[in-house]
Design a protein around this motif. Structure first.
Motif, PDB file in Angstrom:
ATOM      1  N   VAL A   1       0.868  -1.183   0.000  1.00  0.00           N
ATOM      2  CA  VAL A   1       0.000   0.000   0.000  1.00  0.00           C
ATOM      3  C   VAL A   1       0.898   1.224   0.000  1.00  0.00           C
ATOM      4  O   VAL A   1       1.782   1.358   0.845  1.00  0.00           O
ATOM      5  CB  VAL A   1      -0.903  -0.007   1.245  1.00  0.00           C
ATOM      6  N   PHE A   2       0.645   2.094  -0.962  1.00  0.00           N
ATOM      7  CA  PHE A   2       1.552   3.227  -1.122  1.00  0.00           C
ATOM      8  C   PHE A   2       0.752   4.465  -1.487  1.00  0.00           C
ATOM      9  O   PHE A   2      -0.149   4.386  -2.326  1.00  0.00           O
ATOM     10  CB  PHE A   2       2.557   2.908  -2.233  1.00  0.00           C
TER      11      PHE A   2
ATOM     12  N   PRO B   1       2.930   7.682   8.877  1.00  0.00           N
ATOM     13  CA  PRO B   1       2.689   6.654   7.851  1.00  0.00           C
ATOM     14  C   PRO B   1       2.860   5.257   8.420  1.00  0.00           C
ATOM     15  O   PRO B   1       2.123   4.343   8.087  1.00  0.00           O
ATOM     16  CB  PRO B   1       3.754   6.924   6.791  1.00  0.00           C
TER      17      PRO B   1
ATOM     18  N   ARG C   1      17.789   9.090  11.153  1.00  0.00           N
ATOM     19  CA  ARG C   1      16.984   9.900  12.083  1.00  0.00           C
ATOM     20  C   ARG C   1      17.828  11.053  12.613  1.00  0.00           C
ATOM     21  O   ARG C   1      17.313  11.930  13.296  1.00  0.00           O
ATOM     22  CB  ARG C   1      16.544   9.027  13.262  1.00  0.00           C
TER      23      ARG C   1
ATOM     24  N   MET D   1      11.828  11.550  11.900  1.00  0.00           N
ATOM     25  CA  MET D   1      11.668  10.625  13.026  1.00  0.00           C
ATOM     26  C   MET D   1      11.292   9.206  12.582  1.00  0.00           C
ATOM     27  O   MET D   1      11.011   8.974  11.396  1.00  0.00           O
ATOM     28  CB  MET D   1      10.685  11.165  14.061  1.00  0.00           C
TER      29      MET D   1
ATOM     30  N   ILE E   1      -4.497   5.732   2.889  1.00  0.00           N
ATOM     31  CA  ILE E   1      -3.773   4.492   3.244  1.00  0.00           C
ATOM     32  C   ILE E   1      -4.747   3.469   3.843  1.00  0.00           C
ATOM     33  O   ILE E   1      -4.793   2.308   3.430  1.00  0.00           O
ATOM     34  CB  ILE E   1      -2.630   4.778   4.248  1.00  0.00           C
TER      35      ILE E   1
HETATM   36  N1  LIG Z   1       4.258   6.868   1.079  1.00  0.00           N
HETATM   37  C1  LIG Z   1       3.841   5.857   1.845  1.00  0.00           C
HETATM   38  N2  LIG Z   1       2.673   5.251   1.551  1.00  0.00           N
HETATM   39  C2  LIG Z   1       2.222   4.235   2.310  1.00  0.00           C
HETATM   40  N3  LIG Z   1       2.861   3.766   3.384  1.00  0.00           N
HETATM   41  C3  LIG Z   1       4.018   4.332   3.724  1.00  0.00           C
HETATM   42  C4  LIG Z   1       4.580   5.402   2.978  1.00  0.00           C
HETATM   43  N4  LIG Z   1       5.731   5.772   3.560  1.00  0.00           N
HETATM   44  C5  LIG Z   1       5.892   4.948   4.612  1.00  0.00           C
HETATM   45  N5  LIG Z   1       4.874   4.088   4.718  1.00  0.00           N
HETATM   46  C6  LIG Z   1       4.684   3.046   5.741  1.00  0.00           C
HETATM   47  O1  LIG Z   1       5.438   3.381   6.880  1.00  0.00           O
HETATM   48  C7  LIG Z   1       6.403   2.360   7.166  1.00  0.00           C
HETATM   49  C8  LIG Z   1       7.669   3.010   7.618  1.00  0.00           C
HETATM   50  O2  LIG Z   1       8.241   3.721   6.538  1.00  0.00           O
HETATM   51  P1  LIG Z   1       9.828   3.820   6.406  1.00  0.00           P
HETATM   52  O3  LIG Z   1      10.440   2.505   6.606  1.00  0.00           O
HETATM   53  O4  LIG Z   1      10.108   4.550   5.155  1.00  0.00           O
HETATM   54  O5  LIG Z   1      10.137   4.745   7.667  1.00  0.00           O
HETATM   55  P2  LIG Z   1      11.530   5.373   8.105  1.00  0.00           P
HETATM   56  O6  LIG Z   1      11.334   6.842   8.242  1.00  0.00           O
HETATM   57  O7  LIG Z   1      12.586   4.908   7.184  1.00  0.00           O
HETATM   58  O8  LIG Z   1      11.705   4.731   9.564  1.00  0.00           O
HETATM   59  P3  LIG Z   1      13.050   4.399  10.377  1.00  0.00           P
HETATM   60  O9  LIG Z   1      13.569   5.684  10.969  1.00  0.00           O
HETATM   61  O10 LIG Z   1      12.618   3.441  11.448  1.00  0.00           O
HETATM   62  O11 LIG Z   1      14.015   3.777   9.414  1.00  0.00           O
HETATM   63  C9  LIG Z   1       6.537   1.555   5.894  1.00  0.00           C
HETATM   64  O12 LIG Z   1       6.869   0.204   6.172  1.00  0.00           O
HETATM   65  C10 LIG Z   1       5.167   1.694   5.243  1.00  0.00           C
HETATM   66  O13 LIG Z   1       4.312   0.711   5.762  1.00  0.00           O
END
Ligand SMILES: Nc1ncnc2c1ncn2[C@@H]1O[C@H](COP(=O)(O)OP(=O)(O)OP(=O)(O)O)[C@@H](O)[C@H]1O
Ligand SMILES: [Mg+2]
Length: 464
Positions: free
Chosen positions: A125-126, A323, A267, A155, A296
């Motif tokens: 899901v995106f 998200p 982060r 964060m 979402i």
């Molecule tokens: N654009 C998006 N659309 C849908 N879901 C999203 C999107 N971006 C993030 N997510 C959801 O949020 C979750 C976390 O996103 P992501 O792994 O990019 O976070 P992060 O900022 O890299 O976290 P961390 O600091 O822990 O690495 C993803 O596994 C997904 O389920």
């Protein structure tokens, strides 16, 4: 090269190796600008006709669709009609129209580049975040003619890794700025030994198919690995992009300080201060707006945002648009579609431990993702951070208030707060002077539930 074309070459490899005379074909491919003179010389350096054919196919397999087409044309011109027929049905489309007509601007050749580079696919899901996406791509374009760093920071669970992968799903960006390819490496929190293994595996990936390196032993130290990587990135993959996902330590980052092009997710905003070269930054907001977050949820339950049950908006509001949290809840609702009120209640009661769902995300549950940030703080700073649970929702406080709370000099407090801000554990309102600080609601909730838990544990262990 797209998968279909590559697999056709692999299927026909034996037959091609038996029959072709590489030197004839390479004349055409050099004049098409597909092969360099060096590559041609390396192939011709092989002692037998068959070995030359093998070497040419190896070079070809590392190239793009144009190389497949040029090879096909060379076969036709050199009257290898039967062999050309073997390749004919898998000829890739090359016209700009052909490339552009693929979904989301990702042509098969770019898909192949991303797949080979280990770039993760979109989550099931995106939702799009166009403003943020454009910002990241705009910074990446700055790396077209010069090595440097683009840091995407924010964060836990704000969508940095998803965004980094999305940013490179762009035909024009890859072709113009990173024709050498894209190489993804998940770094994470790691000790020196783990870091070495990660760089070794990256070097191994980059060396694959380079038959001359088969005898190389893996680098034995981080320093040696860094030098190997420097060589590979400059000699073998010039103008390529290295994506370092989820970097925590400046020591780890310095191992990649080799004057190449890097997209970094972290982060910790200040991480890139420890490396040299041009630097750009893109902050990722911690929350999506309500409409995107509802989108979402709707995608997870295969419904329309307008048709979601009434609890949906409250769930989104409790998730503060994160998200990650919205996706965790969405995935749970997909499995248990009648639990809208139940999950809303769990969120309201800050039962983060119950909100877990295995996914491609690095952490199993929200509290683990948040906790990881706290664990990298010095123990004294962790205790001070815990005190921030007294902060009220929606109220920003100046450093002076915390200086009273902690009984520390104002300047020291400002330094500590700066560290929290850099690590995406705290936010700073720059519109007010002196600066005011606040916690994201999710962080405050997490902190309070964490505090409750520690108090319970303490009470339990203090019992006679
Ligand atoms: N654009 C998006 N659309 C849908 N879901 C999203 C999107 N971006 C993030 N997510 C959801 O949020 C979750 C976390 O996103 P992501 O792994 O990019 O976070 P992060 O900022 O890299 O976290 P961390 O600091 O822990 O690495 C993803 O596994 C997904 O389920
Ligand atoms: Mg990440």
């Amino acid at each position: 090269m797209e998968e279909r074309a590559r697999s056709c070459l692999l299927r026909s490899k034996d037959t091609l190796e038996q029959d072709i005379k590489a030197s004839y074909l390479m004349d055409h491919m050099v004049s098409d600008d597909i092969l360099t003179n060096d590559e041609e010389a390396r192939v011709l350096g092989k002692p037998t006709r068959r070995e030359q054919a093998t070497a040419l196919l190896e070079v070809l397999l590392r190239k793009d669709n144009r190389a497949y087409i040029s090879f096909y044309n060379a076969l036709v011109r050199e009257s290898y009609g039967d062999l050309a027929n073997l390749l004919h049905s898998d000829l890739p489309l090359l016209s700009p129209e052909g490339e552009r007509s693929f979904a989301d601007g990702v042509s098969p050749s770019v898909q192949a580049i991303l797949r080979e580079g280990g770039v993760p696919q979109r989550p099931v899901v995106f939702v799009s975040r166009p403003t943020l996406l454009n910002l990241v791509r705009e910074k990446l374009y700055w790396l077209k003619n010069t090595p440097g760093w683009v840091t995407v920071f924010g964060m836990a669970g704000s969508g940095k890794s998803v965004m980094a992968a999305e940013a490179v799903r762009d035909h024009a960006l890859i072709k113009e700025c990173f024709p050498g390819g894209v190489h993804w490496l998940s770094v994470g929190q790691c000790e020196r030994a783990d870091l070495l293994v990660r760089i070794q595996s990256l070097c191994f990936r980059l060396e694959q198919g380079q038959s001359s390196d088969a005898s190389l032993r893996p680098p034995c130290s981080v320093e040696e690995a860094k030098e190997r990587l420097r060589f590979l990135m400059h000699r073998r993959f010039p103008r390529s992009l290295l994506i370092l996902d989820d970097v925590w330590d400046s020591f780890a980052l310095r191992s990649f300080d080799i004057q190449c092009r890097v997209l970094l997710t972290t982060r910790n905003r200040s991480l890139a201060d420890s490396v040299s070269g041009t630097r750009f930054e893109v902050p990722v907001e911690s929350g999506l707006d309500e409409e995107k977050a509802l989108e979402i949820l709707a995608l997870y339950v295969n419904g329309k945002p307008q048709k979601l049950p009434e609890e949906a908006r409250s769930i989104v509001s409790e998730c503060k648009g994160s998200p990650l949290v919205v996706s965790l809840i969405g995935a749970l609702l997909r499995e248990f579609p009648d639990r809208w009120s139940y999950y809303l209640l769990q969120l309201q009661k800050k039962q983060f431990k119950r909100i877990r769902k295995s996914s491609s995300y690095d952490y199993e549950a929200l509290d683990q993702a948040m906790d990881a940030s706290l664990q990298v703080l010095e123990p004294e700073h962790r205790d001070l951070y815990r005190d921030l649970s007294v902060m009220q929702k929606d109220i920003n406080v100046p450093a002076k208030v915390l200086s009273v709370l902690w009984g520390l000099e104002l300047e020291e407090v400002e330094d500590i707060l700066q560290e929290f801000v850099n690590k995406s554990l705290l936010f700073r309102d720059c519109n007010q002077r002196p600066y005011h600080y606040y916690l994201h609601d999710l962080q405050l909730d997490f902190l309070c539930s964490w505090l409750c838990l520690s108090l319970c544990v303490q009470r339990f262990t203090d019992r006679p």
